[in-house]
Design a protein around this motif. Structure first.
Motif, PDB file in Angstrom:
ATOM      1  N   ALA A  16      36.082  48.301  75.640  1.00 28.70           N
ATOM      2  CA  ALA A  16      36.347  48.847  76.975  1.00 28.70           C
ATOM      3  C   ALA A  16      37.837  48.914  77.286  1.00 28.70           C
ATOM      4  CB  ALA A  16      35.637  48.002  78.027  1.00 28.70           C
ATOM      5  N   SER A  17      38.657  48.139  76.546  1.00 23.02           N
ATOM      6  CA  SER A  17      40.096  48.094  76.814  1.00 23.02           C
ATOM      7  C   SER A  17      40.856  49.272  76.219  1.00 23.02           C
ATOM      8  CB  SER A  17      40.691  46.787  76.276  1.00 23.02           C
ATOM      9  OG  SER A  17      40.175  45.675  76.962  1.00 23.02           O
ATOM     10  N   SER A  49      36.920  62.915  69.234  1.00 18.96           N
ATOM     11  CA  SER A  49      35.760  62.087  68.896  1.00 18.96           C
ATOM     12  C   SER A  49      35.869  61.493  67.498  1.00 18.96           C
ATOM     13  CB  SER A  49      34.472  62.906  69.004  1.00 18.96           C
ATOM     14  OG  SER A  49      34.494  64.003  68.105  1.00 18.96           O
ATOM     15  N   HIS A  50      36.710  62.092  66.631  1.00 18.93           N
ATOM     16  CA  HIS A  50      36.862  61.589  65.274  1.00 18.93           C
ATOM     17  C   HIS A  50      37.881  60.458  65.179  1.00 18.93           C
ATOM     18  CE1 HIS A  50      35.304  65.762  64.641  1.00 18.93           C
ATOM     19  NE2 HIS A  50      34.530  65.112  63.802  1.00 18.93           N
ATOM     20  N   THR A  51      38.645  60.225  66.234  1.00 16.26           N
ATOM     21  CA  THR A  51      39.612  59.129  66.224  1.00 16.26           C
ATOM     22  C   THR A  51      38.901  57.799  66.394  1.00 16.26           C
ATOM     23  OG1 THR A  51      39.942  59.120  68.623  1.00 16.26           O
ATOM     24  CG2 THR A  51      41.311  60.647  67.342  1.00 16.26           C
ATOM     25  N   LYS A  55      35.553  57.038  68.663  1.00 20.83           N
ATOM     26  CA  LYS A  55      34.406  56.263  68.176  1.00 20.83           C
ATOM     27  C   LYS A  55      34.124  55.080  69.107  1.00 20.83           C
ATOM     28  CE  LYS A  55      34.755  57.402  63.215  1.00 20.83           C
ATOM     29  NZ  LYS A  55      35.844  58.392  63.223  1.00 20.83           N
ATOM     30  N   LEU A  56      35.196  54.486  69.657  1.00 20.66           N
ATOM     31  CA  LEU A  56      34.980  53.360  70.570  1.00 20.66           C
ATOM     32  C   LEU A  56      34.353  53.821  71.881  1.00 20.66           C
ATOM     33  CD1 LEU A  56      38.078  51.026  70.095  1.00 20.66           C
ATOM     34  CD2 LEU A  56      35.972  51.204  68.780  1.00 20.66           C
ATOM     35  N   ILE A  57      34.726  55.010  72.352  1.00 28.30           N
ATOM     36  CA  ILE A  57      34.072  55.570  73.536  1.00 28.30           C
ATOM     37  C   ILE A  57      32.573  55.710  73.277  1.00 28.30           C
ATOM     38  CG2 ILE A  57      33.802  57.654  74.945  1.00 28.30           C
ATOM     39  CD1 ILE A  57      36.786  58.121  74.643  1.00 28.30           C
ATOM     40  N   ASP A 102      38.003  45.879  63.809  1.00 27.76           N
ATOM     41  CA  ASP A 102      36.878  44.969  64.059  1.00 27.76           C
ATOM     42  C   ASP A 102      35.768  45.680  64.827  1.00 27.76           C
ATOM     43  OD1 ASP A 102      37.744  42.728  62.758  1.00 27.76           O
ATOM     44  OD2 ASP A 102      38.491  41.694  64.527  1.00 27.76           O
ATOM     45  N   SER A 103      36.153  46.527  65.777  1.00 34.87           N
ATOM     46  CA  SER A 103      35.154  47.248  66.573  1.00 34.87           C
ATOM     47  C   SER A 103      34.403  48.264  65.721  1.00 34.87           C
ATOM     48  CB  SER A 103      35.839  47.951  67.752  1.00 34.87           C
ATOM     49  OG  SER A 103      36.476  47.004  68.598  1.00 34.87           O
TER      50      SER A 103
END
Length: 436
Positions: A16-17, A49-51, A55-57, A102-103
């Protein structure tokens, strides 16, 4: 399921950060617009979206039930070599604020646990579980490269040094170069043993794909094998294995104890006489992700995240900030210089090197993504004017050779030990690279 590495749920606040700043796309110091990206995923895919941030979003939305698994989502997650470039760029600017790598590991862990890993990668995991190697070959095939060599094997005895081969043992093209190193070790009086059929898989690829239980099980097998060997030093031929021992095992809270891990390039750099000098080939060197930024020894951290200055998350106590700067960068270059090579550097090197796309399961999940990454890296190598591109990683060298041949590249691709082997057999490698 192993609890050693953080789950996506545990990393929720890190995910979320992410400020969606897009720094994960770029090298921190851009010199040339053509070679400004650090992420092969976005270099190929072009959309945010490929970054890593993209991916985290998606990972955040998945956690909150706002999206579900779709073919495009899964393809995007695995069109990635898990090279850590995004992590290095992000941390260079934001320290441990987000923890992209890690995410991404945690995201793949969830996707795999939920049964949505791509079919080629599920097949690899099945092979690893049943036969102990990604190809599904009989374990006995690991000893084929030993034919005709009288070397001590761990099944029959102990030794202070263990020569670890990795999956290169299954590649007949690689056997002359593995034997080259084994012969050099013997000539220098090193008391070493090899595993042959007894050598387990390190578990690194299973971790990259997302099956951390399997990765931990394979890592424990490797630890038991090393302990049984009696070795205090492990020399590894494989960049992937080197990274697994130093970067993945700490994530699993596993260790080989006080066994010293040495990459073959480090050993060769300490014995420059093993690399005969000569004609001065013009060479550029590709820093592989697994020997470079992911070859940095990871220090496990225990603590909590606290808020400082009213809004900023920080670790308490402070831990080691892993920027990839302590990877193995100089030894391969020292070996090339000892062999008489003239090195001309690419723009993106060391911790900011651009990945060729060969690792992390990305090549099997999306071959076109991997080809695009290699094609882009070859263009950067060609721009230096070098005749030969050398890399320590066998996965990188095989992958870039394939793409270089298909693209009719002007540059010849060789592995580091392959270069030494060919260099000593054929002093005029420059002529060889020109096709003469």
């Amino acid at each position: 399921m192993t609890d050693a590495s953080p789950t996506l749920e545990a990393l929720h606040d890190k995910v979320a950060s992410c400020t969606r700043c897009t720094f994960c796309k770029w090298v921190p110091e851009v010199r040339n617009e053509r070679f400004a990206e650090i992420c092969p995923s976005v270099q190929h895919g072009k959309f945010f979206s490929h970054t890593a941030g993209g991916k985290l979003i998606a990972a955040y939305a998945l956690l909150h039930g706002r999206i579900d698994y779709t073919p495009d989502f899964i393809r995007n997650v695995y069109s990635c070599s898990m090279c850590g470039g995004c992590d290095t760029s992000c941390k260079t600017l934001f320290a441990e604020f987000v923890e992209p790598l890690d995410s991404l590991y945690a995201l793949r862990r969830k996707v795999t646990a939920d049964g949505y890993a791509p079919a080629p990668l599920r097949e690899i995991l099945d092979h690893l579980g049943k036969t102990g190697n990604a190809r599904g070959l009989p374990a006995a095939r690991r000893a084929d490269w030993l034919a005709g060599m009288d070397l001590k094997q761990t099944a029959a005895g102990r030794a202070p040094v263990l020569f670890h081969i990795g999956d290169a043992a299954f590649d007949a093209e690689e056997w002359p170069f593995i034997r080259h190193v084994a012969s050099a070790l013997a000539r220098h009086g090193v008391d070493f043993a090899v595993g042959g059929a007894d050598e387990p898989d390190t578990g690194g690829l299973a971790y990259d794909i997302g099956d951390q239980d399997l990765a931990a099980a394979l890592a424990r097998q490797t630890r038991a094998w090393v302990e049984k060997s009696g070795a205090r030093t492990l020399i590894t031929y494989s960049d992937d294995a080197f990274s697994a021992f130093l970067n993945i095992y700490p994530r699993l809270r596993l260790s080989l104890g006080d066994v010293r891990i040495v990459h073959v390039s480090q050993w060769l750099a300490q014995h420059p006489e093993a690399a005969a000098g000569g004609t001065g080939d013009v060479v550029t060197y590709h820093d592989s992700c697994r020997l470079g930024r992911l070859g940095e020894e990871r220090q496990p951290w225990e603590g909590e995240t606290v808020i400082v200055y009213n809004s900023l998350p920080a670790r308490s106590p402070e831990g080691e900030l892993h920027l990839g700067v302590h990877g193995v960068y100089e030894p391969p270059r020292q070996v090339l210089k000892a062999a008489g090579a003239q090195i001309v550097e690419m723009e993106r090197i060391r911790e900011f090197a651009f990945c060729c796309g060969a690792g992390g399961g990305g090549k099997q999940a999306n071959p076109e993504f991997a080809r695009a990454a290699a094609r882009h890296r070859l263009q950067e190598a060609e721009s230096t004017g070098a005749q030969i591109l050398v890399t320590s990683c066998t996965a990188c060298s095989h992958h870039m050779k394939e793409v270089a041949d298909a693209e009719r590249s002007s540059i010849k691709v060789l592995g580091l030990v392959e270069y030494l082997h060919a260099r000593q057999a054929t002093p005029a490698l420059a002529a060889l690279s020109a096709g003469e």
